[in-house]
Scaffold this motif. Structure first.
Motif, short mmCIF file in Angstrom:
data_model
loop_
_atom_site.label_atom_id
_atom_site.label_comp_id
_atom_site.label_asym_id
_atom_site.label_seq_id
_atom_site.Cartn_x
_atom_site.Cartn_y
_atom_site.Cartn_z
N ARG A 1 4.45 48.28 6.64
CA ARG A 1 3.46 48.17 7.67
C ARG A 1 2.87 49.27 8.30
O ARG A 1 3.61 50.26 8.63
N GLU A 2 1.69 49.42 8.11
CA GLU A 2 1.02 50.51 8.33
C GLU A 2 0.32 50.15 9.84
O GLU A 2 0.22 49.07 10.57
N PRO A 3 0.06 51.11 11.05
CA PRO A 3 -0.25 50.98 12.00
C PRO A 3 -1.32 49.93 12.43
O PRO A 3 -1.38 49.41 13.49
N ALA A 4 -2.29 50.04 11.85
CA ALA A 4 -3.37 48.86 11.75
C ALA A 4 -3.36 47.67 11.37
O ALA A 4 -4.11 46.71 11.42
N ASP A 5 -2.05 47.46 10.69
CA ASP A 5 -1.91 45.97 10.00
C ASP A 5 -1.42 45.14 11.14
O ASP A 5 -0.87 45.63 12.06
N THR A 6 -1.70 43.68 10.77
CA THR A 6 -1.43 42.68 11.61
C THR A 6 -0.17 42.04 11.15
O THR A 6 0.29 41.51 12.03
N ASP A 7 0.40 42.35 10.07
CA ASP A 7 1.43 41.96 9.53
C ASP A 7 2.44 42.96 8.47
O ASP A 7 1.76 43.93 8.23
N TRP A 8 3.44 42.23 7.98
CA TRP A 8 4.24 43.13 7.25
C TRP A 8 3.68 42.77 5.62
O TRP A 8 3.51 41.69 5.67
N HIS A 9 3.82 43.67 4.84
CA HIS A 9 3.57 43.66 3.43
C HIS A 9 4.60 43.65 2.63
O HIS A 9 5.51 44.33 2.93
N THR A 10 4.64 42.89 1.37
CA THR A 10 5.79 43.23 0.43
C THR A 10 5.11 43.19 -1.07
O THR A 10 3.78 42.72 -0.99
N GLY A 11 5.69 43.37 -2.09
CA GLY A 11 5.36 43.42 -3.51
C GLY A 11 5.20 41.89 -3.87
O GLY A 11 5.82 41.05 -3.21
N PRO A 12 4.58 41.74 -5.16
CA PRO A 12 4.46 40.34 -5.87
C PRO A 12 5.62 40.07 -6.69
O PRO A 12 5.75 40.11 -7.84
N VAL A 13 6.85 39.70 -5.97
CA VAL A 13 8.09 39.56 -6.52
C VAL A 13 8.08 37.94 -6.99
O VAL A 13 7.62 37.10 -6.29
N GLU A 14 8.65 38.02 -8.21
CA GLU A 14 8.91 36.67 -8.75
C GLU A 14 10.22 35.85 -8.68
O GLU A 14 11.13 36.87 -8.74
N PHE A 15 10.53 35.01 -7.76
CA PHE A 15 11.75 34.35 -7.59
C PHE A 15 11.99 32.92 -8.24
O PHE A 15 13.09 32.28 -8.00
#
Length: 237
Positions: free
Chosen positions: A141-155
């Protein structure tokens, strides 16, 4: 990729769900310091603690971490660039050391990490001797982000695993930040009663007092905690 996207099995809990439950960077920093301080009082021996916080990991970085002594851990680097978190569940089917991953970081886990955090993909503390990133879940999460991010994981091939990447279990006390949640964990781990109001006091980052310390651990004094207070960066006034 934002936390709201990704392919997963019906009914399981993955890093996408956990990302939506994590707080903002500053709240996460404060809660992590509180967890580390409670642990310092309950467990004078650093090696026996679950949660730690190094306010001076480098000149510009802080590190929140968890190790359970069984091979599971998380590390969260907090810096002017934001927050970078890696989770490692040693029993996860996504583990680089498992049969499915074949010695590699699971596809998608670290894809899309912004340039601001790319150095942590080769950080020796987070990789094995072959340079493989030892992680089963990754968030940033970067300072200007409004949420957390993740990679495109296949489950989709992991239907038999309720928490396939370990993020729900290992980040539990960051998504459930109630004093009651920590007290329940601590009473089970340390096998003794824990004063809930003292826990609430410390998690709120209120200055330590002799009474609060004694309520959590009569065998520890404020003076005993001076080094931990400095390392954690816990407020003193």
């Amino acid at each position: 990729m934002s936390a709201a996207r990704g392919v997963r099995s019906h009914g399981d809990v993955t890093v996408y769900d956990v990302a939506r439950a994590l707080p903002g960077i500053e709240e996460l920093r404060d809660h992590s310091r509180g967890l580390a301080m409670v642990e310092a009082v309950l467990s004078p021996e650093w090696e026996s603690r679950y949660y730690s916080f190094d306010a001076h990991w480098s000149e510009t970085e802080q590190l929140a971490s968890m190790k359970n002594g069984s091979g599971d851990e998380y590390t969260i680097v907090l810096s002017p660039a934001g927050a970078f978190a890696r989770v490692f569940d040693h029993e996860s089917p996504l583990s680089p050391f498992g049969e499915l991953a074949d010695g590699l970081t699971w596809p998608g886990v670290i894809d899309g990490v912004p340039e601001a955090f790319r150095e942590y993909l080769t950080e020796p503390a987070f990789t094995d001797e072959d340079g493989v990133h030892v992680t089963t879940a990754c968030l940033w999460r970067e300072p200007a982000d409004t949420d957390w991010h993740t990679g495109p994981v296949e489950f989709t091939d992991l239907e038999d695993h309720e928490d396939p990447d370990g993020s729900e279990r290992l980040l539990h006390l960051l998504t459930d930040r109630r004093a009651e949640a920590y007290a329940e964990f601590a009473e089970d781990y340390y096998e003794r009663a824990v004063d809930i109001e003292a826990v609430r006091h410390v998690l709120a980052l209120r200055p330590l007092t002799a009474e609060i310390v004694a309520a959590l651990n009569p065998g520890v004094t404020l003076a005993d905690l001076a080094e931990d207070v400095r390392e954690i960066g816990y407020p003193t006034s």
